[in-house]
Motif scaffolding. Structure first.
Motif, short mmCIF file in Angstrom:
data_model
loop_
_atom_site.label_atom_id
_atom_site.label_comp_id
_atom_site.label_asym_id
_atom_site.label_seq_id
_atom_site.Cartn_x
_atom_site.Cartn_y
_atom_site.Cartn_z
N SER A 78 -4.44 -9.16 6.55
CA SER A 78 -4.52 -10.58 7.17
C SER A 78 -3.82 -10.67 8.64
O SER A 78 -3.28 -10.00 9.00
CB SER A 78 -3.97 -11.62 6.40
N GLY A 79 -4.26 -11.67 9.29
CA GLY A 79 -4.07 -11.89 10.75
C GLY A 79 -4.96 -11.39 11.41
O GLY A 79 -6.07 -11.97 11.49
N ARG A 80 -4.76 -10.58 12.26
CA ARG A 80 -5.59 -9.88 13.35
C ARG A 80 -6.84 -9.66 12.87
O ARG A 80 -6.94 -9.00 11.77
CB ARG A 80 -4.86 -9.11 14.35
N SER A 81 -8.19 -9.53 13.49
CA SER A 81 -9.35 -9.41 12.70
C SER A 81 -9.29 -7.78 12.44
O SER A 81 -9.08 -6.85 12.96
CB SER A 81 -10.34 -9.16 13.84
N PHE A 82 -9.62 -7.85 11.10
CA PHE A 82 -9.75 -6.31 10.35
C PHE A 82 -10.22 -5.44 11.18
O PHE A 82 -9.97 -4.08 11.02
CB PHE A 82 -9.87 -6.66 8.83
N SER A 83 -11.41 -5.67 11.60
CA SER A 83 -12.32 -4.44 12.11
C SER A 83 -12.07 -3.96 13.22
O SER A 83 -12.72 -2.94 14.01
CB SER A 83 -13.73 -5.01 12.08
N THR A 84 -10.86 -4.27 13.95
CA THR A 84 -10.44 -4.03 15.24
C THR A 84 -9.41 -2.93 15.22
O THR A 84 -8.88 -2.61 16.34
CB THR A 84 -9.97 -5.23 16.15
N TYR A 85 -8.92 -2.54 13.97
CA TYR A 85 -7.81 -1.63 14.10
C TYR A 85 -8.14 -0.62 12.80
O TYR A 85 -8.75 -0.85 11.99
CB TYR A 85 -6.72 -2.00 13.88
N ALA A 86 -7.70 0.70 13.21
CA ALA A 86 -7.80 1.73 12.08
C ALA A 86 -6.54 1.54 11.19
O ALA A 86 -5.69 0.64 11.28
CB ALA A 86 -7.51 3.12 12.76
N MET A 87 -6.84 2.07 10.10
CA MET A 87 -5.79 2.09 8.84
C MET A 87 -5.50 3.49 8.27
O MET A 87 -6.12 4.23 8.35
CB MET A 87 -6.50 1.28 8.01
N ALA A 88 -4.38 3.28 7.98
CA ALA A 88 -3.77 4.79 7.26
C ALA A 88 -2.83 4.33 5.86
O ALA A 88 -2.48 3.40 5.76
CB ALA A 88 -3.01 5.46 8.15
N TRP A 89 -2.85 5.40 5.05
CA TRP A 89 -2.09 5.57 3.96
C TRP A 89 -0.98 6.46 4.23
O TRP A 89 -1.25 7.57 4.61
CB TRP A 89 -2.83 5.69 2.74
N PHE A 90 0.38 6.07 3.80
CA PHE A 90 1.51 7.15 3.82
C PHE A 90 1.98 7.17 2.59
O PHE A 90 1.91 6.08 1.78
CB PHE A 90 2.47 6.77 5.05
N ARG A 91 2.84 8.02 2.22
CA ARG A 91 3.45 7.88 0.91
C ARG A 91 4.94 8.44 1.06
O ARG A 91 5.30 9.28 2.30
CB ARG A 91 3.11 8.68 -0.17
N GLN A 92 6.08 7.94 0.43
CA GLN A 92 7.34 8.38 0.40
C GLN A 92 7.93 8.78 -1.01
O GLN A 92 8.02 7.71 -1.70
CB GLN A 92 8.42 7.24 1.29
N ALA A 93 8.23 9.99 -1.19
CA ALA A 93 8.92 10.26 -2.62
C ALA A 93 10.55 10.11 -2.27
O ALA A 93 10.85 10.21 -1.32
CB ALA A 93 8.30 11.75 -2.88
N PRO A 94 11.07 9.87 -3.37
CA PRO A 94 12.39 9.81 -3.35
C PRO A 94 13.18 11.12 -2.51
O PRO A 94 13.00 11.94 -2.72
CB PRO A 94 12.95 9.85 -4.92
N GLY A 95 14.13 10.46 -1.79
CA GLY A 95 14.58 11.57 -0.91
C GLY A 95 13.87 12.23 0.31
O GLY A 95 14.48 13.15 0.90
N LYS A 96 12.69 11.85 0.36
CA LYS A 96 11.96 12.54 1.26
C LYS A 96 11.52 11.56 2.67
O LYS A 96 11.43 10.22 2.47
CB LYS A 96 10.70 12.93 0.81
#
Length: 124
Positions: free
Chosen positions: A25-43
């Motif tokens: 939500s907020g700025r128009s969604f189609s104007t920016y790229a998206m990514a997924w990251f992950r973080q495991a414990p201690g990493k």
């Protein structure tokens, strides 16, 4: 300003599947790229996948290529991560992130906004 909320995490057995969602939500969604990251414990944060503004181009970490699929629905202001053939080493908190400047980046430092994350636990 962009607000991101992830959902869909949970406990799954190895070789199972999960679908994560991220509502923006907020700025128009189609104007920016998206990514997924992950973080495991201690990493550190680890890049998982990225998608262009239109959804026409994607990028994956080698560790998830062929198992995970990133997609987006600009009409619903949402990005998704379909995760198949899950392994115990996929266990982590998964974050979606908005990339307002670069596009298809794998560096956490280049993301502009982050969600709070959703926990994925894969049991063996």
């Amino acid at each position: 300003q962009v607000q991101l909320v992830e959902s869909g995490g949970g406990l799954v057995q190895a070789d199972g599947s999960l679908r994560l969602s991220c509502a923006a939500s907020g700025r128009s969604f189609s104007t920016y790229a998206m990514a997924w990251f992950r973080q495991a414990p201690g990493k550190e944060h680890e890049f998982v996948a990225a998608i262009s503004r239109s959804g026409g181009t994607t990028r994956y970490a080698d560790s998830v290529k062929g198992r995970f699929t990133i997609s987006r629905d600009n009409a619903k202001n949402s990005v998704y991560l379909q995760m198949n053939s899950l392994k115990p080493e996929d266990t982590a908190v998964y974050y979606c992130a908005a990339d307002l400047v670069y596009g298809l980046q794998s560096l956490p430092g280049r993301m502009d906004y982050w969600g709070k994350g959703t926990l994925v636990t894969v049991s063996s």
